[in-house]
Design an enzyme around this catalytic site. Structure first.
Site, short mmCIF file in Angstrom:
data_model
loop_
_atom_site.label_atom_id
_atom_site.label_comp_id
_atom_site.label_asym_id
_atom_site.label_seq_id
_atom_site.Cartn_x
_atom_site.Cartn_y
_atom_site.Cartn_z
N SER A 11 -70.58 -0.61 -15.67
CA SER A 11 -70.92 -1.42 -14.48
C SER A 11 -69.68 -1.66 -13.62
O SER A 11 -69.78 -1.75 -12.39
CB SER A 11 -71.58 -2.73 -14.88
OG SER A 11 -70.68 -3.57 -15.56
N ARG A 57 -54.15 10.39 -31.76
CA ARG A 57 -54.44 9.60 -30.57
C ARG A 57 -53.48 9.97 -29.42
O ARG A 57 -53.87 10.11 -28.27
CB ARG A 57 -54.22 8.14 -30.93
CG ARG A 57 -55.28 7.21 -30.44
CD ARG A 57 -55.17 5.92 -31.21
NE ARG A 57 -56.41 5.71 -31.92
CZ ARG A 57 -57.35 4.86 -31.51
NH1 ARG A 57 -57.18 4.13 -30.42
NH2 ARG A 57 -58.46 4.71 -32.19
N MET A 82 -62.67 1.32 -24.54
CA MET A 82 -62.55 0.58 -25.79
C MET A 82 -61.46 1.08 -26.74
O MET A 82 -61.44 0.68 -27.90
CB MET A 82 -63.90 0.57 -26.52
CG MET A 82 -64.97 -0.17 -25.75
SD MET A 82 -64.46 -1.86 -25.35
CE MET A 82 -65.85 -2.43 -24.37
N HIS A 101 -60.54 -7.68 -18.05
CA HIS A 101 -60.89 -8.31 -19.32
C HIS A 101 -61.64 -9.62 -19.05
O HIS A 101 -61.24 -10.40 -18.18
CB HIS A 101 -59.61 -8.58 -20.12
CG HIS A 101 -59.90 -9.18 -21.46
ND1 HIS A 101 -60.34 -8.41 -22.52
CD2 HIS A 101 -59.85 -10.46 -21.89
CE1 HIS A 101 -60.53 -9.21 -23.56
NE2 HIS A 101 -60.25 -10.45 -23.20
N ASP A 133 -50.06 -2.46 -21.12
CA ASP A 133 -48.96 -1.96 -21.95
C ASP A 133 -49.57 -1.52 -23.28
O ASP A 133 -50.78 -1.38 -23.39
CB ASP A 133 -47.83 -2.99 -22.08
CG ASP A 133 -48.30 -4.28 -22.73
OD1 ASP A 133 -49.38 -4.27 -23.38
OD2 ASP A 133 -47.60 -5.29 -22.61
N GLU A 134 -48.72 -1.36 -24.30
CA GLU A 134 -49.27 -0.82 -25.55
C GLU A 134 -50.04 -1.85 -26.38
O GLU A 134 -50.65 -1.50 -27.39
CB GLU A 134 -48.12 -0.24 -26.40
CG GLU A 134 -47.61 1.06 -25.85
CD GLU A 134 -46.34 1.50 -26.55
OE1 GLU A 134 -46.44 2.15 -27.60
OE2 GLU A 134 -45.25 1.17 -26.06
N GLY A 135 -50.01 -3.11 -25.98
CA GLY A 135 -50.67 -4.16 -26.76
C GLY A 135 -52.16 -4.25 -26.49
O GLY A 135 -52.71 -3.54 -25.64
N ASP A 137 -54.81 -6.05 -24.76
CA ASP A 137 -55.02 -6.97 -23.64
C ASP A 137 -53.79 -7.80 -23.32
O ASP A 137 -53.88 -8.98 -22.98
CB ASP A 137 -56.26 -7.85 -23.90
CG ASP A 137 -57.51 -7.01 -24.06
OD1 ASP A 137 -57.66 -6.03 -23.32
OD2 ASP A 137 -58.33 -7.31 -24.95
C1 GRF Z 1 -66.32 -5.64 -19.22
O1 GRF Z 1 -66.71 -6.95 -19.54
C2 GRF Z 1 -64.82 -5.52 -19.23
O2 GRF Z 1 -64.18 -6.69 -18.85
C3 GRF Z 1 -64.52 -5.24 -20.67
O3 GRF Z 1 -65.58 -4.40 -21.11
C4 GRF Z 1 -66.74 -4.66 -20.31
C5 GRF Z 1 -67.17 -3.34 -19.76
O4 GRF Z 1 -68.38 -3.37 -19.07
N1 GRF Z 1 -63.20 -4.67 -20.82
P1 GRF Z 1 -68.83 -2.11 -18.21
O5 GRF Z 1 -68.80 -0.87 -19.11
O6 GRF Z 1 -67.90 -1.94 -17.04
O7 GRF Z 1 -70.23 -2.42 -17.77
#
Ligand code: GRF
Length: 190
Positions: A11, A57, A82, A101, A133-135, A137
């Site tokens: 989205s 990775r 993710m 985030h 960065d690498e962390g 969030d």
């Molecule tokens: C969002 O809430 C974003 O902040 C988080 O993952 C969710 C992704 O939603 N990192 P979408 O795939 O953009 O609908």
């Protein structure tokens, strides 16, 4: 040009598309991400970089960075992506990888930010757009906006609405900064 990394619904990718931002490639870590369909419908080139097809990775991230560069990408947006991105990826786009985030970072990093804010009983949570960065969030905050938690039934929807407004705004200003920097630098050189 922007490259967008996705894993799921997409989205936020849709919000970037609808805002008319110049997206030249969308890459996913899984082939069943619905976001890929949104990209295809918008006529944007897509690619899948699953971990199962790469030795590590880092190796996957190098190939993904190369694909994005080949598509003219200067700014990378993680829109519901993710996986953590590794150093070999980040060095290819220094200070040009952005994430959105659903919390007021540094509070509630990770996968379950909205539920954790509810469980913690805080009155306000929100949305953060930050450099990556690498962390997990971590990285310098570019913009934050608070969202009142109550009523919890609509919190997720209200957070997403803020994400869909804030992310395109921040990305647009980064594009403008990059363009100004390029113009200034080329003037200085000539
Ligand atoms: C969002 O809430 C974003 O902040 C988080 O993952 C969710 C992704 O939603 N990192 P979408 O795939 O953009 O609908």
């Amino acid at each position: 040009m922007i490259g967008v990394l996705v894993s799921g619904n997409g989205s936020n990718l849709q919000a970037l598309i609808d805002a008319g931002l110049p997206i030249s490639g969308v890459a996913a870590n899984r082939k069943d991400a619905f976001a890929l369909q949104r990209a295809r419908e918008a006529g944007i080139p897509v690619a899948v970089f699953g971990l199962d097809c790469h030795a590590s990775r880092e190796e996957r991230d190098r190939m993904m960075a190369t694909w994005l560069e080949e598509h003219g990408v200067e700014i990378v947006v993680l829109a519901g992506y993710m996986h953590l991105v590794t150093r070999p990826f980040l060095v290819r786009f220094p200070n040009r990888v952005v994430n959105v985030h659903p919390s007021l970072l540094p509070a509630f990093p990770g996968l379950h930010a909205i539920e954790q804010a509810i469980d913690a009983g805080v009155a306000e949570t929100g949305v953060t757009v930050h450099l990556v960065d690498e962390g997990l969030d971590t990285g310098p905050v570019l913009r934050q906006e608070a969202v009142v938690v109550a009523p919890v039934e609509t919190l997720e929807e209200r957070i997403h609405a803020v994400e869909h407004r804030l992310l395109p705004e921040v990305v647009r200003s980064l594009i403008n900064e990059t363009a100004t920097f390029a113009t200034t630098t080329s003037k200085e050189i000539s």
